[in-house]
Design a protein around this motif. Sequence first.
Motif, PDB file in Angstrom:
ATOM      1  N   PHE A  11       0.840  -1.200   0.000  1.00  0.00           N
ATOM      2  CA  PHE A  11       0.000   0.000   0.000  1.00  0.00           C
ATOM      3  C   PHE A  11       0.873   1.247   0.000  1.00  0.00           C
ATOM      4  O   PHE A  11       1.789   1.393   0.819  1.00  0.00           O
ATOM      5  N   ASP A  12       0.597   2.145  -0.955  1.00  0.00           N
ATOM      6  CA  ASP A  12       1.321   3.410  -1.071  1.00  0.00           C
ATOM      7  C   ASP A  12       0.502   4.496  -0.374  1.00  0.00           C
ATOM      8  O   ASP A  12      -0.637   4.779  -0.761  1.00  0.00           O
ATOM      9  N   ARG A  13       1.088   5.147   0.617  1.00  0.00           N
ATOM     10  CA  ARG A  13       0.334   6.095   1.436  1.00  0.00           C
ATOM     11  C   ARG A  13       0.209   7.465   0.779  1.00  0.00           C
ATOM     12  O   ARG A  13      -0.463   8.348   1.341  1.00  0.00           O
ATOM     13  N   THR A  14       0.814   7.633  -0.379  1.00  0.00           N
ATOM     14  CA  THR A  14       0.637   8.894  -1.103  1.00  0.00           C
ATOM     15  C   THR A  14      -0.558   8.857  -2.048  1.00  0.00           C
ATOM     16  O   THR A  14      -0.741   9.785  -2.844  1.00  0.00           O
ATOM     17  N   CYS A  15      -1.379   7.809  -1.985  1.00  0.00           N
ATOM     18  CA  CYS A  15      -2.498   7.640  -2.916  1.00  0.00           C
ATOM     19  C   CYS A  15      -3.686   8.494  -2.475  1.00  0.00           C
ATOM     20  O   CYS A  15      -3.747   9.025  -1.348  1.00  0.00           O
ATOM     21  N   ASN A  16      -4.643   8.612  -3.348  1.00  0.00           N
ATOM     22  CA  ASN A  16      -5.853   9.387  -3.053  1.00  0.00           C
ATOM     23  C   ASN A  16      -6.732   8.690  -2.017  1.00  0.00           C
ATOM     24  O   ASN A  16      -7.532   9.347  -1.341  1.00  0.00           O
ATOM     25  N   ASN A  17      -6.632   7.378  -1.904  1.00  0.00           N
ATOM     26  CA  ASN A  17      -7.426   6.663  -0.903  1.00  0.00           C
ATOM     27  C   ASN A  17      -7.077   7.130   0.505  1.00  0.00           C
ATOM     28  O   ASN A  17      -7.952   7.251   1.372  1.00  0.00           O
ATOM     29  N   GLU A  18      -5.797   7.388   0.741  1.00  0.00           N
ATOM     30  CA  GLU A  18      -5.393   7.854   2.067  1.00  0.00           C
ATOM     31  C   GLU A  18      -5.930   9.274   2.327  1.00  0.00           C
ATOM     32  O   GLU A  18      -6.336   9.599   3.449  1.00  0.00           O
ATOM     33  N   GLY A  53      -4.616  11.143  -9.936  1.00  0.00           N
ATOM     34  CA  GLY A  53      -3.445  10.637  -9.214  1.00  0.00           C
ATOM     35  C   GLY A  53      -3.578   9.138  -8.950  1.00  0.00           C
ATOM     36  O   GLY A  53      -4.376   8.409  -9.578  1.00  0.00           O
ATOM     37  N   LEU A  54      -2.824   8.662  -8.004  1.00  0.00           N
ATOM     38  CA  LEU A  54      -2.753   7.240  -7.679  1.00  0.00           C
ATOM     39  C   LEU A  54      -3.919   6.840  -6.794  1.00  0.00           C
ATOM     40  O   LEU A  54      -4.250   7.544  -5.831  1.00  0.00           O
ATOM     41  N   GLU A  55      -4.528   5.686  -7.092  1.00  0.00           N
ATOM     42  CA  GLU A  55      -5.661   5.200  -6.293  1.00  0.00           C
ATOM     43  C   GLU A  55      -5.730   3.681  -6.369  1.00  0.00           C
ATOM     44  O   GLU A  55      -5.158   3.047  -7.258  1.00  0.00           O
ATOM     45  N   TYR A  56      -6.491   3.071  -5.416  1.00  0.00           N
ATOM     46  CA  TYR A  56      -6.753   1.627  -5.353  1.00  0.00           C
ATOM     47  C   TYR A  56      -8.253   1.412  -5.427  1.00  0.00           C
ATOM     48  O   TYR A  56      -9.023   2.087  -4.714  1.00  0.00           O
ATOM     49  N   VAL A  57      -8.665   0.469  -6.289  1.00  0.00           N
ATOM     50  CA  VAL A  57     -10.085   0.158  -6.432  1.00  0.00           C
ATOM     51  C   VAL A  57     -10.274  -1.355  -6.335  1.00  0.00           C
ATOM     52  O   VAL A  57      -9.366  -2.137  -6.659  1.00  0.00           O
ATOM     53  N   LEU A  58     -11.481  -1.754  -5.871  1.00  0.00           N
ATOM     54  CA  LEU A  58     -11.826  -3.173  -5.804  1.00  0.00           C
ATOM     55  C   LEU A  58     -12.303  -3.622  -7.181  1.00  0.00           C
ATOM     56  O   LEU A  58     -13.334  -3.155  -7.670  1.00  0.00           O
ATOM     57  N   LEU A  59     -11.551  -4.504  -7.812  1.00  0.00           N
ATOM     58  CA  LEU A  59     -11.821  -4.904  -9.196  1.00  0.00           C
ATOM     59  C   LEU A  59     -12.719  -6.130  -9.293  1.00  0.00           C
ATOM     60  O   LEU A  59     -13.635  -6.185 -10.129  1.00  0.00           O
ATOM     61  N   VAL A  64      -9.768  -9.103  -5.639  1.00  0.00           N
ATOM     62  CA  VAL A  64      -8.758  -8.549  -6.539  1.00  0.00           C
ATOM     63  C   VAL A  64      -8.821  -7.031  -6.438  1.00  0.00           C
ATOM     64  O   VAL A  64      -9.889  -6.429  -6.630  1.00  0.00           O
ATOM     65  N   ILE A  65      -7.674  -6.402  -6.143  1.00  0.00           N
ATOM     66  CA  ILE A  65      -7.568  -4.948  -5.997  1.00  0.00           C
ATOM     67  C   ILE A  65      -6.594  -4.443  -7.049  1.00  0.00           C
ATOM     68  O   ILE A  65      -5.509  -5.025  -7.237  1.00  0.00           O
ATOM     69  N   ARG A  66      -6.986  -3.376  -7.733  1.00  0.00           N
ATOM     70  CA  ARG A  66      -6.140  -2.811  -8.786  1.00  0.00           C
ATOM     71  C   ARG A  66      -5.564  -1.477  -8.336  1.00  0.00           C
ATOM     72  O   ARG A  66      -6.268  -0.625  -7.783  1.00  0.00           O
ATOM     73  N   LYS A  67      -4.300  -1.312  -8.641  1.00  0.00           N
ATOM     74  CA  LYS A  67      -3.616  -0.029  -8.443  1.00  0.00           C
ATOM     75  C   LYS A  67      -3.543   0.671  -9.793  1.00  0.00           C
ATOM     76  O   LYS A  67      -3.022   0.110 -10.762  1.00  0.00           O
ATOM     77  N   GLN A  68      -4.057   1.887  -9.878  1.00  0.00           N
ATOM     78  CA  GLN A  68      -4.135   2.586 -11.160  1.00  0.00           C
ATOM     79  C   GLN A  68      -3.892   4.081 -10.963  1.00  0.00           C
ATOM     80  O   GLN A  68      -4.007   4.619  -9.857  1.00  0.00           O
ATOM     81  N   HIS A  69      -3.577   4.737 -12.077  1.00  0.00           N
ATOM     82  CA  HIS A  69      -3.373   6.194 -12.084  1.00  0.00           C
ATOM     83  C   HIS A  69      -4.518   6.823 -12.880  1.00  0.00           C
ATOM     84  O   HIS A  69      -4.696   6.525 -14.060  1.00  0.00           O
ATOM     85  N   ARG A  70      -5.253   7.699 -12.191  1.00  0.00           N
ATOM     86  CA  ARG A  70      -6.422   8.337 -12.825  1.00  0.00           C
ATOM     87  C   ARG A  70      -5.997   9.659 -13.439  1.00  0.00           C
ATOM     88  O   ARG A  70      -5.418  10.533 -12.783  1.00  0.00           O
TER      89      ARG A  70
END
Length: 276
Positions: free
Chosen positions: A47-54, A71-77, A86-92
Amino acid sequence: MMPARIGLGPSVPDNPLGLSWHDSAWIPILNPTNVLDYFSERSNPFFDRTCNNEIVKMQRLSLDQLQNMTGLEYVLLHVQEPILYVIRKQHRHSPTQTTPLADYYIIAGVVYQAPDLASVLNSRLLSAVHHLQSSFEEASSFSRYHPSKGYSWDFKSQRPGVDKAAASKKDTEKPREEPSSLFQRQRVDMLLGEMLKKFPLPTPTIQQKPPPPPTNTAAVNSNNNQTGTVTTTTSTTTIKQEPGTGETAILDKDKIKTEPDNKGSGKPPEKKPRIG
């Protein structure tokens, strides 16, 4: 993957494909509504703490606000309860445009990073090359060289690393033949009987020679006794010229005899008078 800030979380190794993480306290209560909270734990190295989820979590906003951010975010795929998430890490880039960066799957509460296509191909190629190299090394161990014969193969020799005593004992032991069952013997006999009925064996024909005609020796002997046997002996004659006389004398070495056989006539032979 963007590096984590210093002091905000654990560092991620260069190759995270062999890394896994889990928290035993979350596993019994894991579900689709809290799986992202489980993934955003501080001890999770993925987990990257600089993401938008944080940011959304700190501001106590809804996750729907992620679509309005860049920016960077995690979504439930993908969800397959109760074991797979399954969780995806993506750049929006915009509300409708995203770029996938990595995928993570959670199986029975354990988090793994899914390998990309290049990593899968690299692993398969390395495995294939390793097995090929092992086969070439094993094949080369059976090659032999003789100055007069050249190169040859010797597969009877033992493989390297194998106990010679155990291998020789195994070679001397004869393979034990399994006895046939009663069903197999009866079945084979029945099949052989059916084959003999369909294709009977040809009977051999013996050619007999005709017997020679009988010879009536008694009739031949009686005929000879009645008629008599005539023996004719022909000898060569020589003509001798006596000098001075002009007469020729015929000298017979053998006389021509024609005598009847008196055995069957019953008359005694005639006696010739003795002269002088």
